[in-house]
Design a protein around this motif. Structure first.
Motif, PDB file in Angstrom:
ATOM      1  N   ALA A 154      -8.488  85.282 -29.616  1.00 38.36           N
ATOM      2  CA  ALA A 154      -8.331  84.015 -30.186  1.00 38.36           C
ATOM      3  C   ALA A 154      -9.397  83.834 -31.070  1.00 38.36           C
ATOM      4  CB  ALA A 154      -8.298  82.963 -29.152  1.00 38.36           C
ATOM      5  N   LEU A 155      -9.206  82.910 -32.196  1.00 38.77           N
ATOM      6  CA  LEU A 155     -10.497  82.302 -33.020  1.00 38.77           C
ATOM      7  C   LEU A 155     -10.579  81.087 -32.506  1.00 38.77           C
ATOM      8  CD1 LEU A 155      -9.777  83.757 -36.584  1.00 38.77           C
ATOM      9  CD2 LEU A 155     -11.016  84.710 -34.875  1.00 38.77           C
ATOM     10  N   VAL A 156     -11.669  80.433 -32.500  1.00 41.85           N
ATOM     11  CA  VAL A 156     -12.182  79.429 -31.899  1.00 41.85           C
ATOM     12  C   VAL A 156     -13.042  78.602 -32.835  1.00 41.85           C
ATOM     13  CG1 VAL A 156     -12.955  77.785 -30.084  1.00 41.85           C
ATOM     14  CG2 VAL A 156     -11.717  79.895 -29.553  1.00 41.85           C
ATOM     15  N   ARG A 157     -12.502  77.470 -33.503  1.00 41.25           N
ATOM     16  CA  ARG A 157     -13.441  76.579 -34.341  1.00 41.25           C
ATOM     17  C   ARG A 157     -14.162  75.447 -33.613  1.00 41.25           C
ATOM     18  NH1 ARG A 157     -14.203  76.707 -39.618  1.00 41.25           N
ATOM     19  NH2 ARG A 157     -12.445  78.196 -39.799  1.00 41.25           N
ATOM     20  N   VAL A 177     -19.652  85.803 -33.857  1.00 41.32           N
ATOM     21  CA  VAL A 177     -19.964  84.534 -34.630  1.00 41.32           C
ATOM     22  C   VAL A 177     -19.658  84.911 -35.855  1.00 41.32           C
ATOM     23  CG1 VAL A 177     -21.444  82.784 -35.096  1.00 41.32           C
ATOM     24  CG2 VAL A 177     -21.680  83.670 -32.947  1.00 41.32           C
ATOM     25  N   LEU A 178     -18.357  84.227 -36.393  1.00 39.07           N
ATOM     26  CA  LEU A 178     -18.140  84.554 -37.876  1.00 39.07           C
ATOM     27  C   LEU A 178     -18.491  83.425 -38.772  1.00 39.07           C
ATOM     28  CD1 LEU A 178     -14.361  84.699 -36.880  1.00 39.07           C
ATOM     29  CD2 LEU A 178     -15.560  86.621 -37.747  1.00 39.07           C
ATOM     30  N   GLY A 192     -22.970  86.399 -37.503  1.00 38.91           N
ATOM     31  CA  GLY A 192     -23.264  88.045 -37.270  1.00 38.91           C
ATOM     32  C   GLY A 192     -23.608  88.434 -35.877  1.00 38.91           C
ATOM     33  N   THR A 193     -23.693  87.332 -35.042  1.00 36.27           N
ATOM     34  CA  THR A 193     -24.024  87.719 -33.678  1.00 36.27           C
ATOM     35  C   THR A 193     -23.080  88.249 -32.880  1.00 36.27           C
ATOM     36  OG1 THR A 193     -25.969  86.102 -33.629  1.00 36.27           O
ATOM     37  CG2 THR A 193     -25.066  87.122 -31.504  1.00 36.27           C
ATOM     38  N   TRP A 194     -23.041  89.441 -32.238  1.00 42.48           N
ATOM     39  CA  TRP A 194     -21.978  90.010 -31.207  1.00 42.48           C
ATOM     40  C   TRP A 194     -22.589  89.751 -29.879  1.00 42.48           C
ATOM     41  CZ3 TRP A 194     -22.150  94.422 -28.081  1.00 42.48           C
ATOM     42  CH2 TRP A 194     -20.812  94.661 -27.604  1.00 42.48           C
ATOM     43  N   MET A 195     -21.916  89.341 -28.861  1.00 39.99           N
ATOM     44  CA  MET A 195     -22.407  89.043 -27.680  1.00 39.99           C
ATOM     45  C   MET A 195     -21.193  89.650 -26.540  1.00 39.99           C
ATOM     46  SD  MET A 195     -22.992  85.081 -27.981  1.00 39.99           S
ATOM     47  CE  MET A 195     -23.556  85.019 -26.191  1.00 39.99           C
ATOM     48  N   ARG A 196     -21.560  90.227 -25.628  1.00 40.15           N
ATOM     49  CA  ARG A 196     -20.845  90.748 -24.452  1.00 40.15           C
ATOM     50  C   ARG A 196     -21.347  90.010 -23.111  1.00 40.15           C
ATOM     51  NH1 ARG A 196     -20.442  96.383 -23.886  1.00 40.15           N
ATOM     52  NH2 ARG A 196     -22.064  96.202 -22.375  1.00 40.15           N
ATOM     53  N   SER A 197     -20.428  89.252 -22.392  1.00 41.20           N
ATOM     54  CA  SER A 197     -20.998  88.820 -21.011  1.00 41.20           C
ATOM     55  C   SER A 197     -20.057  89.457 -20.029  1.00 41.20           C
ATOM     56  CB  SER A 197     -20.537  87.302 -21.011  1.00 41.20           C
ATOM     57  OG  SER A 197     -21.549  86.617 -22.019  1.00 41.20           O
ATOM     58  N   TYR A 214     -14.908  84.628 -32.979  1.00 46.17           N
ATOM     59  CA  TYR A 214     -13.771  85.559 -32.399  1.00 46.17           C
ATOM     60  C   TYR A 214     -14.136  85.476 -30.876  1.00 46.17           C
ATOM     61  CZ  TYR A 214     -12.261  90.025 -31.075  1.00 46.17           C
ATOM     62  OH  TYR A 214     -11.625  90.773 -30.160  1.00 46.17           O
ATOM     63  N   VAL A 215     -13.045  85.448 -30.167  1.00 50.28           N
ATOM     64  CA  VAL A 215     -13.488  85.530 -28.595  1.00 50.28           C
ATOM     65  C   VAL A 215     -12.329  86.286 -27.861  1.00 50.28           C
ATOM     66  CG1 VAL A 215     -13.372  83.930 -26.376  1.00 50.28           C
ATOM     67  CG2 VAL A 215     -14.196  82.943 -28.526  1.00 50.28           C
ATOM     68  N   ARG A 216     -12.799  87.198 -27.394  1.00 49.83           N
ATOM     69  CA  ARG A 216     -11.748  88.067 -26.576  1.00 49.83           C
ATOM     70  C   ARG A 216     -12.201  88.014 -24.961  1.00 49.83           C
ATOM     71  NH1 ARG A 216     -11.770  93.255 -23.979  1.00 49.83           N
ATOM     72  NH2 ARG A 216      -9.679  94.566 -24.186  1.00 49.83           N
TER      73      ARG A 216
END
Length: 232
Positions: A154-157, A177-178, A192-197, A214-216
């Motif tokens: 999903a996209l989340v605002r 982070v868009l 521009g940050t990409w995160m994986r938890s 953007y969230v997966r």
């Protein structure tokens, strides 16, 4: 090619603005790899930039492909996809991608096995496709989920000053982070940050400034074994 952030049990935070673009075999397309396991034949998550007129030869996508168009216009023989378009090309599909004006993409390869996944083309810019989130200040644009598979995309605002309750992530979570700045108790994450938890990680996110992410969620626990489809 070397693995990159291949240990899915580790939390990863990458400022993609600090990464250099790497050339691809096409000569007109560049990449910033964020996750890679098994070289060119394993799962990959990358930022991809097409120069104006850039193209790849026709190729297939074993275990599927996911694309979010960040800027410009991406194209293949089935259509043109402007910024904000989300695409899913299913396991075994083929195409000849290109971009006349140039474009930047967030791309996942070989992370969606299963012959019954659909092809999707979603226009995320349409206001009618967004819905209220679980707390005030959040709005959500669902992109993909399917019974029998663990992933939800999903996209989340986030409106400025929005806070979410503490929660854990079954199957892990990835965020890109868009716009704006996303944050939690472990740090602040600009555009521009990409995160994986990892699987069962926990945090309490918020955004003082507001942001679009953007969230997966889900599937990282399976990807760390054999990426098998779960049972019913």
């Amino acid at each position: 090619m070397p693995d990159i952030h291949a240990d899915l049990a580790q939390r990863v935070v990458v400022d993609t603005r600090q990464l250099d673009w790497e050339p691809s075999p096409s000569g007109t397309v560049w990449r910033k790899p964020l996750y890679r396991q098994g070289g060119e034949f394993g799962p990959v998550t990358s930022l991809v930039r097409y120069a104006p007129g850039g193209a790849f030869a026709e190729h297939s996508h074993p275990e599927g492909e996911e694309i979010l168009v960040l800027d410009g216009v991406f194209s293949d023989e089935q259509g043109d996809y402007p910024a904000g378009t989300f695409l899913m090309n299913p396991d075994g599909s083929r195409h000849s991608p290109r971009s006349e004006p140039g474009c930047t993409l967030l791309v996942r390869l070989r992370q969606y096995p299963g012959s019954d996944r659909p092809r999707l083309v979603e226009d995320t810019q349409a206001a009618s496709s967004w819905r209220p989130g679980l707390v005030d200040g959040l709005s959500v644009r669902p992109l993909y989920s399917q019974p029998g598979y663990p992933e939800s995309v999903a996209l989340v605002r986030w409106a400025p000053g929005t806070q979410f309750q503490p929660h854990s992530h079954w199957g892990g979570e990835e965020i890109f982070v868009l716009e704006g700045e996303f944050a939690d108790e472990q740090g602040r994450y600009p555009e521009g940050t990409w995160m994986r938890s990892p699987h069962l990680s926990r945090h309490q996110p918020f955004s003082d400034t507001g942001c679009l992410i953007y969230v997966r969620v889900g599937g990282l626990d399976l990807m760390s074994t054999d990426q098998a489809k779960p049972g019913p």
